[in-house]
Motif scaffolding. Structure first.
Motif, PDB file in Angstrom:
ATOM      1  N   VAL A 209       0.832  -1.206   0.000  1.00  0.00           N
ATOM      2  CA  VAL A 209       0.000   0.000   0.000  1.00  0.00           C
ATOM      3  C   VAL A 209       0.869   1.259   0.000  1.00  0.00           C
ATOM      4  CG1 VAL A 209      -1.963  -1.119   1.102  1.00  0.00           C
ATOM      5  CG2 VAL A 209      -0.178  -0.093   2.527  1.00  0.00           C
ATOM      6  N   ASP A 210       2.158   1.083  -0.316  1.00  0.00           N
ATOM      7  CA  ASP A 210       3.088   2.214  -0.276  1.00  0.00           C
ATOM      8  C   ASP A 210       3.742   2.457  -1.634  1.00  0.00           C
ATOM      9  OD1 ASP A 210       4.522  -0.141  -0.311  1.00  0.00           O
ATOM     10  OD2 ASP A 210       6.000   0.491   1.184  1.00  0.00           O
ATOM     11  N   TYR A 211       3.064   2.032  -2.694  1.00  0.00           N
ATOM     12  CA  TYR A 211       3.597   2.278  -4.037  1.00  0.00           C
ATOM     13  C   TYR A 211       3.386   3.743  -4.429  1.00  0.00           C
ATOM     14  CZ  TYR A 211       3.942  -2.780  -4.794  1.00  0.00           C
ATOM     15  OH  TYR A 211       4.275  -4.110  -4.708  1.00  0.00           O
ATOM     16  N   PRO A 212       4.202   4.271  -5.335  1.00  0.00           N
ATOM     17  CA  PRO A 212       4.037   5.663  -5.784  1.00  0.00           C
ATOM     18  C   PRO A 212       2.893   5.788  -6.798  1.00  0.00           C
ATOM     19  CG  PRO A 212       5.886   4.653  -6.908  1.00  0.00           C
ATOM     20  CD  PRO A 212       5.408   3.647  -5.896  1.00  0.00           C
ATOM     21  N   THR A 213       1.689   5.476  -6.343  1.00  0.00           N
ATOM     22  CA  THR A 213       0.484   5.562  -7.170  1.00  0.00           C
ATOM     23  C   THR A 213      -0.548   6.416  -6.437  1.00  0.00           C
ATOM     24  OG1 THR A 213      -0.475   3.572  -6.169  1.00  0.00           O
ATOM     25  CG2 THR A 213       0.916   3.259  -8.122  1.00  0.00           C
ATOM     26  N   PRO A 214      -1.597   6.875  -7.100  1.00  0.00           N
ATOM     27  CA  PRO A 214      -2.568   7.763  -6.436  1.00  0.00           C
ATOM     28  C   PRO A 214      -3.151   7.210  -5.150  1.00  0.00           C
ATOM     29  CG  PRO A 214      -2.902   7.831  -8.798  1.00  0.00           C
ATOM     30  CD  PRO A 214      -1.866   6.777  -8.551  1.00  0.00           C
ATOM     31  N   THR A 259      -5.350  -0.245 -13.664  1.00  0.00           N
ATOM     32  CA  THR A 259      -6.332  -0.320 -12.584  1.00  0.00           C
ATOM     33  C   THR A 259      -5.599  -0.633 -11.294  1.00  0.00           C
ATOM     34  OG1 THR A 259      -8.058  -1.151 -14.077  1.00  0.00           O
ATOM     35  CG2 THR A 259      -8.392  -1.510 -11.722  1.00  0.00           C
ATOM     36  N   SER A 260      -5.831   0.154 -10.258  1.00  0.00           N
ATOM     37  CA  SER A 260      -5.188  -0.127  -8.977  1.00  0.00           C
ATOM     38  C   SER A 260      -5.929  -1.257  -8.271  1.00  0.00           C
ATOM     39  CB  SER A 260      -5.171   1.119  -8.098  1.00  0.00           C
ATOM     40  OG  SER A 260      -6.465   1.378  -7.572  1.00  0.00           O
ATOM     41  N   ARG A 283       4.428  -5.683   0.856  1.00  0.00           N
ATOM     42  CA  ARG A 283       4.629  -6.196  -0.491  1.00  0.00           C
ATOM     43  C   ARG A 283       5.160  -7.627  -0.436  1.00  0.00           C
ATOM     44  NH1 ARG A 283       7.944  -1.325  -3.586  1.00  0.00           N
ATOM     45  NH2 ARG A 283       6.833   0.451  -2.633  1.00  0.00           N
ATOM     46  N   ARG A 284       4.795  -8.424  -1.439  1.00  0.00           N
ATOM     47  CA  ARG A 284       5.347  -9.768  -1.551  1.00  0.00           C
ATOM     48  C   ARG A 284       6.695  -9.712  -2.259  1.00  0.00           C
ATOM     49  NH1 ARG A 284       0.956 -12.968  -4.833  1.00  0.00           N
ATOM     50  NH2 ARG A 284       1.460 -11.209  -6.195  1.00  0.00           N
ATOM     51  N   ALA A 288       6.062  -5.687  -8.098  1.00  0.00           N
ATOM     52  CA  ALA A 288       6.457  -4.398  -8.658  1.00  0.00           C
ATOM     53  C   ALA A 288       5.247  -3.478  -8.690  1.00  0.00           C
ATOM     54  CB  ALA A 288       7.017  -4.580 -10.065  1.00  0.00           C
ATOM     55  N   VAL A 289       5.504  -2.188  -8.911  1.00  0.00           N
ATOM     56  CA  VAL A 289       4.419  -1.217  -8.920  1.00  0.00           C
ATOM     57  C   VAL A 289       3.427  -1.502 -10.029  1.00  0.00           C
ATOM     58  CG1 VAL A 289       5.746   0.400 -10.335  1.00  0.00           C
ATOM     59  CG2 VAL A 289       3.856   1.244  -8.915  1.00  0.00           C
ATOM     60  N   GLY A 290       3.907  -2.050 -11.167  1.00  0.00           N
ATOM     61  CA  GLY A 290       3.021  -2.434 -12.246  1.00  0.00           C
ATOM     62  C   GLY A 290       2.990  -1.429 -13.385  1.00  0.00           C
TER      63      GLY A 290
END
Length: 336
Positions: A209-214, A259-260, A283-284, A288-290
């Motif tokens: 839940v700490d990826y650089p996404t919105p 899609t998040s 994270r597993r 990756a962020v995707g």
């Protein structure tokens, strides 16, 4: 047309088999049933064995001297497992494929469609990637796909075998006719885990839940497995066009939309009409962020685009979960 499908008893491979049948082709299936299910291949031409068994592959080709096309779906595909067992993944996905490719080339197969992955791409500022984006696989699983693509390019340059690598993003859903679907009793992909959480009334873990996404969760391009299967049929039928004058070609398969995980959860809640408790988790390994696909090449060379939306994928996944016990009657290893 006869088409050899390796891994044809697995999730994606069995869906490809159904799409080939619907299009009037004759799939010949090779699967060791280490992950696939024999229920998916009953009443079909099926050979149980290892893709690395050159003698077996030669015998299949000898029995079908008119076989010129193959779709290679057989692989180990669980990212965290690849981190803990890299030797097993390189042995199956790379060494096994090398033996298979050598046997196919020697046996007169000319067209090979390879199930690759968008996991080969490097993470970048722009989440939309086309086939020219830099590569940077971040897990042993992803590296096996990148290595195999390189092998295919080299082999295709000097043999009669030509290759097409379909880099698909995140498969979801099930055959809309519910002939096949995810076969694992404990799904590893995010939608499968979400369906199971809802079915068991258990919390759903958002791993990362700490990826650089919105919204802090990973971005994925969720493409319906039936759309992927249709792309494989198009690749088999339009192989020369897809190569576009090359001996080896790569093509993205996705929806073109990121899609998040939280957005997927919202769609799942709306379709299933069931709220699922959500728990944030780390994270597993290997995650990756995707990214999402830019699919202009697929439209141009395969005349293909994704047609089924996120809601359809969730509906089919839920329908398959309800039907799975009727198709796969037990969770023990099935035998032919």
């Amino acid at each position: 047309m006869k088409v050899l499908v390796t891994g044809g008893a697995g999730y994606i491979g069995s869906t490809v088999v159904s799409a080939l049948l619907d299009a009037g082709h004759e799939p010949i299936i090779l699967d060791d049933l280490s992950a696939g299910r024999v229920e998916f291949v009953r009443d079909l031409p099926f050979h149980r064995g290892d893709i690395a068994d050159r003698a077996l592959v030669r015998s299949i080709l000898s029995a079908h001297p008119d076989l010129r096309s193959a779709v290679h779906c057989a692989a180990r595909v669980v990212v965290p497992e690849s981190v803990s067992d890299p030797v097993g993944y390189y042995r199956t996905n790379v060494s096994g494929t090398l033996e298979l490719v050598a046997a196919l080339a020697d046996g007169g197969v000319t067209d090979l469609v390879f199930s690759s992955s968008a996991a080969v791409y490097a993470a970048g500022e722009d989440p939309g990637v086309d086939e020219t984006a830099p590569l940077g696989p971040s897990s042993p699983y992803a590296r096996t796909k990148a290595m195999t693509e390189a092998i295919l390019a080299d082999v295709s340059a000097v043999t009669g075998l030509r290759s097409l690598a379909l880099r698909y993003f995140n498969p979801m859903g099930a055959d809309p006719a519910l002939r096949t679907g995810p076969q694992q009793p404990v799904p590893q992909h995010v939608l499968g885990r979400l369906v199971e959480a809802g079915r068991r009334d258990e919390p759903f873990l958002i791993t990362g839940v700490d990826y650089p996404t919105p919204d802090g969760t990973g971005i994925r391009d969720y493409v319906h497995v039936w759309d992927l299967a249709r792309a494989h049929v198009a690749a088999v039928e339009q192989f020369d066009r897809a190569l576009d004058g090359h001996r080896h070609q790569v093509i993205n398969l996705g929806t073109g939309r990121g899609t998040s995980v939280r957005e997927l959860l919202d769609v799942f809640t709306a379709v299933s009409r069931r709220a699922v408790e959500v728990v944030a988790a780390p994270r597993r390994p290997g995650d990756a962020v995707g990214a999402f696909a830019r699919c202009e090449r697929a439209a141009e060379l395969l005349d293909w685009k994704a047609e089924l939306d996120l809601e359809a994928g969730v509906r089919d996944a839920l329908a398959w979960s309800a039907r799975r016990g009727d198709v796969l009657t037990d969770l023990a290893e099935a035998t032919p």
